[in-house]
Structure formats: C-alpha cells, structure tokens
Design an enzyme around this catalytic site. Structure first.
Site: not given
Ligand code: ARG
Length: 275
Positions: A71, A96, A145, A174, A268
């Site tokens: 990612d 991550r 998140r 996000h 992103c």
């Molecule tokens: N697969 C990543 C996650 O779920 C995607 C992140 C997308 N990034 C963003 N800035 N919205 O963390």
C-alpha cells in the site's frame, strides 16, 4: 467568485511508484483479495498521474517503494506537513505500520521539523489544510482510521486550529475519500459521509463548498488533487468533473482503475509537501 479568480499555485508533491502494489489483505471495503491487480497497468497509470502533475508545472518527489509494503503507493498516508513542520503518521493496521518510517527518512533529508505521533493517524488521508481559510485551518477526519486524540496532537504540533469531522460511512473511511480542498479556502465534500453535526460544522465553515453526491464519492471523485485551478481526478468521476467545472475550476481526468482496487485514487497517491 468568477472564473478568472481560480488561480493555480505551484505545488510540491511526494509520490511512491506502485512497484510492489497488490491487494494482499483487505482493510477497507474496496479491497478484494480475490480480484487480481494488473501490476503493469498500475505502474503505467501511476506514471501518467505523475506526468500530469509535472506537466502542470508542479514538483514531484519520489519515495523509494519497499517490498512487503503493497500500500506504499498511497503516499498521502505517510505524514502531514504544514509550513515546514511534519506530523508523522502512525498507521491503524500492522500491515502498513512500517510505511511511517520510510516517510520519516524522506523528511530527514530536508529542512523539515519532523514530529512523531503518539496517536494513531494516517497523515493526509485524514488531514486537509486550507491555508487561506480562517488564517490557516486544518480539517481532520476520525471514525475509521485516525484517532480523535491525534487531532488534538496535530493541533499542538502544527499550531493551527484543527476541526474534527466524524466519518460515518465505511466506504469513505479516510477524510480524503469524502472531502477535498479545491483551493486555499474552499472545499468540496459528500455530506452524507459525515455525521449530522459534522455536516452542520462544514456548512458553517464553507458556505460556498461544492457539494458532491454519493455517485461522485463512489467514483472516487472527491479523492482529487487541485492546485487551485486544475483539479486532477479519477476518470470515472464524470459528474464530479461537471461540478468543479461549473464552479470555475478545470477538471483533468486520469485513469486509475488499478489503484481503486486498493481503495484509493488520485489524492491517496499524492502527498502535498508544504515547506
Ligand atoms: N489500501 C489502503 C488502505 O486501506 C488505501 C489507502 C488509501 N489512501 C487514502 N489516502 N485514502 O489503507
């Protein structure tokens, strides 16, 4: 505001090529580990996005991709900088976590003051900065998140007021999937991605905002990068392009079908650096 007021400002961005991109785990509703990603196509699309930004006159720095961090292409999540100060990320999911250190290393090579985070936050994924709004305003998302405690922490690190917004729809996990800065003082957002009270806050702060609908958000139309005039957005986001055009901006489509499989699009993949 008339069209002639939509002036671009030169930007500096940070991107990370999708050399190791894959959907190996699912941490948002868009990720399907059973559906294959076309790695070569992902790379071509990423390069076109980068060329689109440099073609507009912006500087793009590149972060070294690391194996085992599929990612990492979503470079916006690694940190959040305002006026030379960098508030480091601390990722929600262990898959991550190591990305934060890679970003920290990048900032160590420049004239930045880097402050590591105690609280969980995913950088520009959940933070946006409006330098011309109310003397410099930070918008921050929580609910999926980033921890609300990180909003308080960011305010102390960055010295700008932070407005907390509660994200309530898991599809828009996000802030940058539900809201974007169009220029230094105005935003576009999808109201229903936010709690009723957060919608009220947004209405109060941004009476001239461009309002998006669910289709725009699902096409990742809010996951855009704007220089104040040119709005770079996902090719699927036709309705969103019409809306920003009607507001006097110039939409520029980029095809990012592969990054969408990971739950992200233009924004992103692009961190803005604010020295
Ligand atoms: N697969 C990543 C996650 O779920 C995607 C992140 C997308 N990034 C963003 N800035 N919205 O963390």
């Amino acid at each position: 505001m008339s069209r002639t007021d939509r002036m671009p400002r030169n930007r500096t961005y940070l991107m990370c090529p999708p050399d190791h991109f894959a959907v190996e785990y699912a941490i948002n509703p868009w990720m399907d580990t059973a559906a294959a990603v076309d790695a070569a196509l992902a790379l071509r699309q990423w390069h076109l996005l980068r060329e689109t930004l440099t073609g507009l006159g912006h500087a793009v720095h590149v972060l070294d991709p690391q194996p085992g961090l599929p990612d990492m292409v979503y470079a916006a999540n690694g940190a959040f900088s305002v006026d030379g100060v960098v508030y480091g990320a601390r990722f929600r999911y262990p898959q991550r976590a190591a990305e934060a250190a890679a970003h920290q290393l990048f900032y160590a090579g420049g004239r930045w003051r880097y402050e590591g985070a105690v609280h969980i936050n995913e950088g520009e994924g959940d933070f946006a900065y409006l330098p011309g709004a109310y003397g410099g305003l930070i918008l921050a998302g929580h609910g999926f998140r980033t921890d609300p405690a990180a909003h308080v922490e960011a305010q102390e690190v960055l010295g700008r007021p932070v407005v907390s917004l509660w994200l309530v729809d898991p599809a828009f996990y996000h802030l940058d999937t539900a809201l974007a800065a169009l220029d230094d003082r105005n935003v576009t957002y999808y109201p229903d991605a936010f709690s009723g009270a957060s919608q009220q806050v947004l209405r109060q702060l941004f009476p001239d905002a461009v309002l998006a609908d669910r289709g725009d958000a699902e096409a990742f139309g809010l996951n855009l990068v704007s220089d104040g005039r040119h709005v770079v957005l996902n090719a699927d986001a036709i309705g969103m392009a019409d809306k920003v055009r009607a507001a006097g901006y110039v939409p520029i489509h980029v095809e990012l079908s592969e990054l969408k499989r990971g739950g992200g699009s233009v924004k992103c993949a692009v961190a803005e650096l604010r020295p």
